[in-house]
Design a protein around this motif. Structure first.
Motif, PDB file in Angstrom:
ATOM      1  N   UNK A   1      67.865  50.374  -8.010  1.00 46.85           N
ATOM      2  CA  UNK A   1      66.457  50.226  -8.968  1.00 46.85           C
ATOM      3  C   UNK A   1      67.348  49.834 -10.338  1.00 46.85           C
ATOM      4  N   UNK A   2      66.814  48.777 -11.177  1.00 44.39           N
ATOM      5  CA  UNK A   2      66.998  48.316 -12.554  1.00 44.39           C
ATOM      6  C   UNK A   2      66.490  48.705 -14.142  1.00 44.39           C
ATOM      7  N   UNK A   3      66.826  49.356 -14.936  1.00 43.10           N
ATOM      8  CA  UNK A   3      66.170  50.622 -15.589  1.00 43.10           C
ATOM      9  C   UNK A   3      64.684  49.556 -15.770  1.00 43.10           C
ATOM     10  N   UNK A   4      64.823  48.290 -16.441  1.00 39.39           N
ATOM     11  CA  UNK A   4      62.814  47.311 -16.354  1.00 39.39           C
ATOM     12  C   UNK A   4      62.063  47.822 -15.541  1.00 39.39           C
ATOM     13  N   UNK A   5      62.348  48.040 -13.840  1.00 38.14           N
ATOM     14  CA  UNK A   5      61.958  48.083 -12.573  1.00 38.14           C
ATOM     15  C   UNK A   5      61.691  49.575 -12.822  1.00 38.14           C
ATOM     16  N   UNK A   6      62.299  50.693 -13.934  1.00 36.60           N
ATOM     17  CA  UNK A   6      61.728  52.099 -14.175  1.00 36.60           C
ATOM     18  C   UNK A   6      60.526  51.684 -14.975  1.00 36.60           C
ATOM     19  N   UNK A   7      60.976  51.423 -15.657  1.00 39.28           N
ATOM     20  CA  UNK A   7      59.290  50.855 -16.514  1.00 39.28           C
ATOM     21  C   UNK A   7      58.362  50.632 -15.657  1.00 39.28           C
ATOM     22  N   UNK A   8      58.302  49.480 -15.509  1.00 33.08           N
ATOM     23  CA  UNK A   8      57.861  48.782 -14.575  1.00 33.08           C
ATOM     24  C   UNK A   8      56.512  49.346 -13.903  1.00 33.08           C
ATOM     25  N   UNK A   9      57.570  50.345 -12.473  1.00 36.50           N
ATOM     26  CA  UNK A   9      56.770  50.545 -11.089  1.00 36.50           C
ATOM     27  C   UNK A   9      56.178  52.030 -12.196  1.00 36.50           C
ATOM     28  N   UNK A  10      57.169  52.850 -13.016  1.00 36.30           N
ATOM     29  CA  UNK A  10      56.744  54.947 -13.482  1.00 36.30           C
ATOM     30  C   UNK A  10      56.023  54.714 -14.451  1.00 36.30           C
ATOM     31  N   UNK A  11      56.167  53.492 -15.130  1.00 35.95           N
ATOM     32  CA  UNK A  11      55.281  53.895 -16.412  1.00 35.95           C
ATOM     33  C   UNK A  11      54.113  53.046 -16.485  1.00 35.95           C
ATOM     34  N   UNK A  12      54.393  51.133 -16.493  1.00 33.78           N
ATOM     35  CA  UNK A  12      53.388  50.766 -17.046  1.00 33.78           C
ATOM     36  C   UNK A  12      52.563  50.074 -15.560  1.00 33.78           C
ATOM     37  N   UNK A  13      53.113  50.190 -14.437  1.00 37.81           N
ATOM     38  CA  UNK A  13      52.460  50.323 -13.657  1.00 37.81           C
ATOM     39  C   UNK A  13      51.150  51.116 -13.042  1.00 37.81           C
ATOM     40  N   UNK A  14      51.315  52.312 -13.071  1.00 38.09           N
ATOM     41  CA  UNK A  14      50.488  53.402 -13.505  1.00 38.09           C
ATOM     42  C   UNK A  14      49.598  53.839 -14.163  1.00 38.09           C
ATOM     43  N   UNK A  15      49.724  53.025 -15.090  1.00 35.68           N
ATOM     44  CA  UNK A  15      48.431  52.224 -15.551  1.00 35.68           C
ATOM     45  C   UNK A  15      48.201  54.145 -16.675  1.00 35.68           C
ATOM     46  N   UNK A  16      49.512  54.340 -16.849  1.00 41.91           N
ATOM     47  CA  UNK A  16      49.406  55.935 -17.822  1.00 41.91           C
ATOM     48  C   UNK A  16      49.780  55.635 -19.489  1.00 41.91           C
ATOM     49  N   UNK A  17      50.595  54.476 -19.100  1.00 46.95           N
ATOM     50  CA  UNK A  17      51.337  53.914 -20.260  1.00 46.95           C
ATOM     51  C   UNK A  17      50.424  52.797 -20.221  1.00 46.95           C
ATOM     52  N   UNK A  18      50.380  51.989 -21.761  1.00 46.58           N
ATOM     53  CA  UNK A  18      50.201  50.726 -21.808  1.00 46.58           C
ATOM     54  C   UNK A  18      51.993  49.863 -22.218  1.00 46.58           C
ATOM     55  N   UNK A  19      53.022  50.387 -22.513  1.00 47.30           N
ATOM     56  CA  UNK A  19      54.194  50.027 -22.352  1.00 47.30           C
ATOM     57  C   UNK A  19      54.908  51.282 -22.305  1.00 47.30           C
ATOM     58  N   UNK A  20      56.376  50.469 -21.861  1.00 41.22           N
ATOM     59  CA  UNK A  20      57.476  51.745 -22.143  1.00 41.22           C
ATOM     60  C   UNK A  20      58.878  51.071 -22.408  1.00 41.22           C
ATOM     61  N   UNK A  21      59.670  52.442 -22.372  1.00 44.16           N
ATOM     62  CA  UNK A  21      61.085  51.649 -22.303  1.00 44.16           C
ATOM     63  C   UNK A  21      62.019  52.826 -22.373  1.00 44.16           C
ATOM     64  N   UNK A  22      63.025  52.904 -22.302  1.00 44.28           N
ATOM     65  CA  UNK A  22      63.886  53.770 -21.686  1.00 44.28           C
ATOM     66  C   UNK A  22      64.848  53.088 -22.918  1.00 44.28           C
ATOM     67  N   UNK A  23      65.627  54.378 -23.621  1.00 46.55           N
ATOM     68  CA  UNK A  23      66.695  53.986 -24.639  1.00 46.55           C
ATOM     69  C   UNK A  23      67.752  55.200 -24.408  1.00 46.55           C
ATOM     70  N   UNK A  24      68.926  54.405 -24.397  1.00 46.38           N
ATOM     71  CA  UNK A  24      70.395  55.779 -24.511  1.00 46.38           C
ATOM     72  C   UNK A  24      70.315  56.803 -25.845  1.00 46.38           C
ATOM     73  N   UNK A  25      70.830  57.422 -25.728  1.00 53.84           N
ATOM     74  CA  UNK A  25      70.949  58.345 -26.946  1.00 53.84           C
ATOM     75  C   UNK A  25      71.678  57.974 -28.108  1.00 53.84           C
ATOM     76  N   UNK A  26      72.403  56.434 -28.205  1.00 51.27           N
ATOM     77  CA  UNK A  26      73.132  56.304 -29.258  1.00 51.27           C
ATOM     78  C   UNK A  26      71.730  55.615 -29.814  1.00 51.27           C
ATOM     79  N   UNK A  27      70.278  55.173 -29.113  1.00 50.61           N
ATOM     80  CA  UNK A  27      68.980  54.151 -29.901  1.00 50.61           C
ATOM     81  C   UNK A  27      68.794  53.109 -29.155  1.00 50.61           C
ATOM     82  N   UNK A  28      69.759  52.446 -28.845  1.00 50.22           N
ATOM     83  CA  UNK A  28      70.441  51.421 -28.255  1.00 50.22           C
ATOM     84  C   UNK A  28      69.088  51.367 -26.834  1.00 50.22           C
ATOM     85  N   UNK A  29      68.359  50.300 -26.481  1.00 52.27           N
ATOM     86  CA  UNK A  29      67.058  50.035 -25.509  1.00 52.27           C
ATOM     87  C   UNK A  29      68.057  49.651 -24.619  1.00 52.27           C
TER      88      UNK A  29
END
Length: 128
Positions: A1-29
């Motif tokens: 599963x891609x990182x974008x898929x995690x954001x879409x499926x487990x955050x946005x599609x739940x309707x519990x967040x409006x938008x989501x993101x995953x970033x590394x510990x270096x701050x990069x998206x």
């Protein structure tokens, strides 16, 4: 599963967040809305030293230059909360990344916290 898929499926599609993101510990998206590296680094740093966010908050350009004010940081599980009126950010820290959920006024903060927390827990369980 891609990182974008995690954001879409487990955050946005739940309707519990409006938008989501995953970033590394270096701050990069890695995925999701366009949080800048500087904004990401501020969020990462807040887990060990929240004083900067406590004093000035954070402006997130990708969310329309909205300024969010520090609410609290929790140790177990490592979670950061920021607020702007009826909107906010919930951020879960894992070993290698931060899971970020933005919620608008139509979503209750505990809903966002649950969705972000579940994805953060999953990443911690698999070593991310």
């Amino acid at each position: 599963m891609s990182w974008d898929s995690y954001v879409q499926t487990y955050l946005v599609d739940t309707k519990c967040v409006t938008q989501g993101a995953i970033i590394g510990m270096d701050g990069n998206r890695w995925a999701g809305f366009g949080i800048s590296p500087a904004e990401g680094k501020s969020l990462v740093a807040a887990f060990s030293n929240p004083s900067q966010l406590q004093s000035s908050g954070i402006v997130v350009k990708a969310l329309g230059d909205k300024k969010f004010i520090f609410q609290q940081v929790m140790d177990t599980p490592p979670t950061l909360y920021l607020k702007r009126g009826n909107e906010g950010l919930c951020v879960a820290k894992t070993t290698q990344c931060l899971v970020i959920g933005y919620y608008d006024s139509k979503i209750q903060p505990p809903q966002a916290s649950t969705a972000v927390g579940k994805l953060g827990d999953y990443f911690r369980e698999i070593g991310y």
